[in-house]
Design a protein around this motif. Sequence first.
Motif, PDB file in Angstrom:
ATOM      1  N   UNK A 173       4.402 140.081  93.471  1.00 53.84           N
ATOM      2  CA  UNK A 173       5.265 138.802  93.107  1.00 53.84           C
ATOM      3  C   UNK A 173       6.502 138.695  93.774  1.00 53.84           C
ATOM      4  N   UNK A 174       7.039 139.731  94.140  1.00 53.06           N
ATOM      5  CA  UNK A 174       8.258 140.169  94.818  1.00 53.06           C
ATOM      6  C   UNK A 174       8.023 139.638  96.333  1.00 53.06           C
ATOM      7  N   UNK A 175       6.975 140.006  96.928  1.00 53.79           N
ATOM      8  CA  UNK A 175       6.906 139.741  98.429  1.00 53.79           C
ATOM      9  C   UNK A 175       6.740 138.226  98.779  1.00 53.79           C
ATOM     10  N   UNK A 176       7.179 137.653  99.769  1.00 50.31           N
ATOM     11  CA  UNK A 176       7.006 136.546 100.305  1.00 50.31           C
ATOM     12  C   UNK A 176       5.672 136.434 100.873  1.00 50.31           C
ATOM     13  N   UNK A 177       4.995 135.212 100.712  1.00 49.33           N
ATOM     14  CA  UNK A 177       3.622 134.983 101.050  1.00 49.33           C
ATOM     15  C   UNK A 177       3.932 134.503 102.631  1.00 49.33           C
ATOM     16  N   UNK A 229       4.224 131.013 102.912  1.00 50.17           N
ATOM     17  CA  UNK A 229       5.690 130.364 102.533  1.00 50.17           C
ATOM     18  C   UNK A 229       6.757 130.615 103.693  1.00 50.17           C
TER      19      UNK A 229
END
Lengths: 136, 359
Positions: free
Chosen positions: A114-118, A121
């Motif tokens: 959840x913390x990592x940026x996709x 995005x």
Amino acid sequence: MSFDSIPIHVVPPGEPGLTGNAPPLLRELLEMVRRLLETGEPSAIDLSALPLTPADLDWLRDKLGTGEIGVTLQANGESTLNETACPGVWWVTHHNEQGAVTSQFIEVAFVPDLVKAHPRDVEIGSEYLELLVSDL
Amino acid sequence: MQGPLIDTLARRGVTRRTFLKYCATLASMMALPPTAGRAMAEAMAAARRPSVIWLPFQECTGCTESITRSHSPTIEGMIFDMISLDYQETLMAAAGHQAEEARQNAMKDNAGKYLLIVDGSIPLGHDGAYSCIGGRSNVDMLKEAAAGAAAVIAVGSCASFGGIPKANPNPTGAVSVSDLVKDKPIVNIPGCPPIPVVMTGVLAHYLTFGSLPELDDKGRPKSFYGNTIHDRCYRRPFYDQGKFAKTFDDEGARQGWCLFELGCKGPVTHNACATVKWNGGTSWPVESGHGCLGCSEPDFWDGGSFYKALSAPADPLKFAAAAAVVGAGAGVAVSVANRVKKNTAKATHETTTLADLEK
């Protein structure tokens, strides 16, 4: 007439104590941490799916302690992802917009997903940056 | 509106992380392993919109209200928007022949692939004349639409079990979807109305895994209907201690004691109200001080008074020891009592005719 004038008070029954269901979770966490180190594979325990009393959760939380990193996510209510004193073990709590806990997990990962940026995005972010640069 | 779900969500201000968080919670509610949340998010984000045909039969629109007005814009509502809802009389802009044409087109273009949602029971009396749409009977439309469907989802107690229209003396000869459709997978989502997230959960499962969730013996998703209300009730400790409210305003009621003696049907009712709650998690019937009516069980309307206890309460101490056994026993007792009652009702009622209705 306000709700306060309705003379119904729900008195919660005496707080159930420790059930003994929490200690085995520490063994499971140990296995999960070993797996993370050996294979890099992250895993998680769904705390709302287990018969744990608030006292059990407090016990577990107390044992695992508090680590260095705490992440707060504002997305449809607040979520907190706090590293415990065992690096790689994260206590994750999701709240809804009314502030109620909707789900709770212990995640074992170097960084929770959840913390990592996709990447998609990040692409959108880079387009925005390009726009800023072109306006200079 | 075409394209992957995540793009449509993004246009509505739902970020990827919000969606991921939502899927994690949904997976948890559906008793799927924690890793399923991520799989679900990935599959659903990329999913194309499945065609859905929604047929309303003998119903009150309460189920539609429950799902579409569950809360100001929830992701539930949005996912519901994301399916290609090709026919839903209450929500669609088209009317009359245009609406019926949309239904025919959707059935033709997506033959064998569309999901069919049904709410309301189907009357069989007088060749189905009690409920018709565009001059065609419900039973006729259901058979036609089910023939080309990938699966049928029966929303609400009426579509699942016959519900209130089927209550004695069942003047219209109402039956459930599963009474008529035998050759397609059917998911029953009973409740009067059903909990919105169950609907989303079934859709999410279908989009993610391409299959329907595991069902119980009454065709209900096990993840939501696996426990009784009583099993998960926060007032359960009072039951175990033998502390019961005797009237709706006595000391016990004020203390929030168990509502078993006031007719709560929680011990024989399978649903997720006690954990998921209603109105965005605000409360649910037992929390607001009223016993469970048992609305997600077959023939709940004919189960005797809502305010009659399931069985005479025994000695409180014995109760605590044999709580589970009593729960199961009470279920059997109620169904036997129902059967007797139903037979009496059937014997004393004459068949209702069209002429009777016009009186």
